[in-house]
Design a protein around this motif. Structure first.
Motif, short mmCIF file in Angstrom:
data_model
loop_
_atom_site.label_atom_id
_atom_site.label_comp_id
_atom_site.label_asym_id
_atom_site.label_seq_id
_atom_site.Cartn_x
_atom_site.Cartn_y
_atom_site.Cartn_z
N ASN A 1 0.86 -1.25 -0.11
CA ASN A 1 -0.04 0.11 -0.39
C ASN A 1 0.87 1.23 -0.60
OD1 ASN A 1 -2.36 -1.32 0.09
ND2 ASN A 1 -2.03 -1.75 2.41
N GLY A 2 2.09 1.32 0.07
CA GLY A 2 2.70 2.25 -0.25
C GLY A 2 3.21 3.24 -1.47
N THR A 3 3.47 3.69 -1.46
CA THR A 3 3.78 4.41 -2.70
C THR A 3 5.73 5.20 -2.96
OG1 THR A 3 1.83 5.98 -2.23
CG2 THR A 3 3.44 6.58 -3.70
N ASN A 4 5.74 5.30 -4.34
CA ASN A 4 7.29 5.54 -4.63
C ASN A 4 6.66 6.94 -4.91
OD1 ASN A 4 8.09 2.11 -4.90
ND2 ASN A 4 7.65 2.87 -7.56
N PHE A 5 8.22 7.51 -4.77
CA PHE A 5 8.63 8.90 -4.56
C PHE A 5 9.29 10.03 -5.28
CE2 PHE A 5 7.95 8.35 0.31
CZ PHE A 5 9.67 9.64 0.26
N GLN A 6 9.94 10.58 -5.41
CA GLN A 6 11.90 11.27 -5.63
C GLN A 6 11.32 12.50 -4.61
OE1 GLN A 6 12.03 10.93 -10.12
NE2 GLN A 6 9.36 10.79 -9.99
N GLU A 7 12.91 13.28 -4.45
CA GLU A 7 12.92 13.46 -3.93
C GLU A 7 14.58 14.73 -4.30
OE1 GLU A 7 12.68 13.09 1.00
OE2 GLU A 7 13.63 11.23 -0.45
N ILE A 8 13.87 15.89 -4.04
CA ILE A 8 15.64 16.62 -4.22
C ILE A 8 15.65 17.36 -3.11
CG2 ILE A 8 16.69 18.85 -5.47
CD1 ILE A 8 14.67 17.87 -8.05
N ASN A 9 17.25 17.47 -2.66
CA ASN A 9 17.20 18.02 -1.71
C ASN A 9 19.07 18.91 -2.10
OD1 ASN A 9 16.97 15.23 -0.72
ND2 ASN A 9 16.22 16.23 0.50
N ILE A 10 18.89 19.90 -0.99
CA ILE A 10 20.25 20.56 -0.58
C ILE A 10 20.37 20.89 1.18
CG2 ILE A 10 19.85 21.76 -2.52
CD1 ILE A 10 19.02 24.21 -0.58
N GLY A 11 21.46 21.05 0.57
CA GLY A 11 21.71 20.94 2.28
C GLY A 11 23.51 21.62 2.48
N LEU A 12 24.21 21.25 3.48
CA LEU A 12 25.97 21.43 4.28
C LEU A 12 26.17 19.59 4.82
CD1 LEU A 12 25.17 24.52 5.70
CD2 LEU A 12 26.37 23.88 3.02
N TYR A 13 26.87 19.55 3.71
CA TYR A 13 27.67 18.40 4.19
C TYR A 13 29.73 18.67 5.47
CZ TYR A 13 31.22 14.05 4.69
OH TYR A 13 32.03 13.66 5.25
N SER A 14 29.24 17.95 7.01
CA SER A 14 30.23 18.25 7.23
C SER A 14 30.84 16.29 8.24
CB SER A 14 30.16 19.18 8.49
OG SER A 14 31.00 19.67 9.27
N GLY A 15 31.84 16.33 8.59
CA GLY A 15 32.30 15.27 9.03
C GLY A 15 32.16 15.07 10.31
N PHE A 16 32.42 16.28 10.81
CA PHE A 16 33.43 16.50 11.70
C PHE A 16 32.83 16.15 13.24
CE2 PHE A 16 34.68 19.08 15.14
CZ PHE A 16 35.80 19.52 14.94
N PHE A 17 31.80 15.82 13.27
CA PHE A 17 31.47 15.07 14.55
C PHE A 17 30.77 13.43 14.40
CE2 PHE A 17 29.94 19.63 14.58
CZ PHE A 17 30.00 20.48 15.50
N SER A 18 31.77 13.18 13.49
CA SER A 18 31.60 11.64 13.21
C SER A 18 32.63 10.95 13.79
CB SER A 18 32.12 11.66 11.73
OG SER A 18 30.13 11.35 10.54
N LEU A 19 32.29 9.72 14.42
CA LEU A 19 33.47 8.52 14.68
C LEU A 19 34.26 8.52 13.80
CD1 LEU A 19 34.64 7.10 17.00
CD2 LEU A 19 32.87 5.18 16.39
N TYR A 20 35.47 8.53 13.49
CA TYR A 20 36.08 7.90 12.03
C TYR A 20 36.68 6.36 12.61
CZ TYR A 20 35.84 12.37 9.54
OH TYR A 20 35.38 12.93 8.52
N LEU A 21 36.17 5.63 11.68
CA LEU A 21 37.33 4.26 11.56
C LEU A 21 38.13 3.88 10.56
CD1 LEU A 21 33.32 2.24 12.32
CD2 LEU A 21 35.42 3.24 14.01
N ASP A 22 39.19 3.07 10.68
CA ASP A 22 40.36 2.98 10.10
C ASP A 22 39.42 1.67 8.93
OD1 ASP A 22 42.12 4.48 10.15
OD2 ASP A 22 42.43 3.19 12.04
#
Length: 275
Positions: free
Chosen positions: A254-275
């Motif tokens: 009963n779901g519906t397919n739909f599309q999206e267009i986004n804009i934003g600002l990426y920053s990985g500063f607050f991520s936990l970094y793994l090797d």
């Protein structure tokens, strides 16, 4: 008597050469060795050597970078260390020099301070401060969602929480993120996503990022979402402005397919970094 004379001559002829070969080396005269205080964190190093040679540097006994690949007595290099992991705030390094004959020498240990936390320099404008605060307080970004019948305005916030290191690049190789979207005037407005994004740095823009995520609206619409983002430019060397297209395939009858267009600002500063 004759044997003593021969031994004496041997010492006179060969001992100085032996001593010279044991003590001869290439001296390193360090000029600068420091890390910039704003992202992307860059280790800047420059030094003179007592003779023309090739050189490389080893950071923290694990990361090795070429400095001079041709013979020279002045050596200078800017090294991006944003995505490297170090044991502490003080990073130790040694300089390896290679003479024209191929003989290598290792310098004494030097060190520099690593800035782990963001520092806003005096004179930084209010714009930088506002952007930084926006990420901290989870300011959402505008999106446009549409299907075959309707279109909607929405707000979306994505939080990269685990990033995977990419050696010697400005961005991680990829990251895991959690994302919340609110689609206005929709029967089921709230969507939660968990996804993985792969980043490829390319010339002329910052990156291309294909990704895939699982989503749910906590009711009748759950599915999978392939997407493609393009990081277009950086702002204050900290945030990357991106545009994103995403198609949402429902897995519910009963779901519906739909599309999206986004804009934003990426920053990985607050991520936990793994090797």
């Amino acid at each position: 008597m004759k044997s003593k004379i021969i031994l004496f001559l041997f010492v006179i002829l060969f001992l100085p050469a032996y001593i010279f070969s044991q003590t001869d080396s290439i001296e390193v005269y360090l000029i600068d060795a420091y890390c910039t205080r704003e992202m992307p964190y860059t280790f800047k190093i420059s030094f003179y050597t007592s003779e023309e040679c090739k050189s490389r540097v080893i950071l923290d006994d694990q990361y090795e970078f070429d400095i001079s690949t041709e013979l020279t007595d002045f050596h200078k290099k800017d090294i991006d260390i944003s995505n490297l992991s170090f044991a502490g705030k003080i990073v130790y390094f040694t300089i390896i020099t290679e003479s024209e004959s191929g003989q290598t020498f290792e310098s004494e240990k030097f060190d520099f301070d690593l800035p782990f936390e963001p520092q806003i320099k005096s004179g930084s404008d209010l714009f930088t401060l506002c952007l930084f605060g926006s990420v901290i307080f989870l300011l959402p970004y505008p999106s446009y969602a549409f299907d075959s019948n309707s279109s909607y305005f929405s707000l979306t916030k994505e939080i990269p929480f685990i990033s995977f290191r990419s050696r010697n690049l400005n961005y991680p190789s990829g990251y895991l993120s959690i994302e919340y979207s609110y689609i206005f005037n929709s029967d089921n407005p709230s969507y939660l996503r968990l996804g993985y994004k792969r980043l490829f740095e390319i010339p002329h823009i910052e990156y291309l990022s294909p990704g895939i995520s699982l989503y749910t609206n906590f009711d009748i619409n759950q599915g999978i979402s392939p997407e493609l983002s393009a990081g277009l430019f950086t702002i204050k060397d900290t945030f990357t402005f991106y545009v994103r297209y995403r198609y949402n395939f429902t897995l519910h009858t009963n779901g519906t397919n739909f599309q999206e267009i986004n804009i934003g600002l990426y920053s990985g500063f607050f991520s936990l970094y793994l090797d």
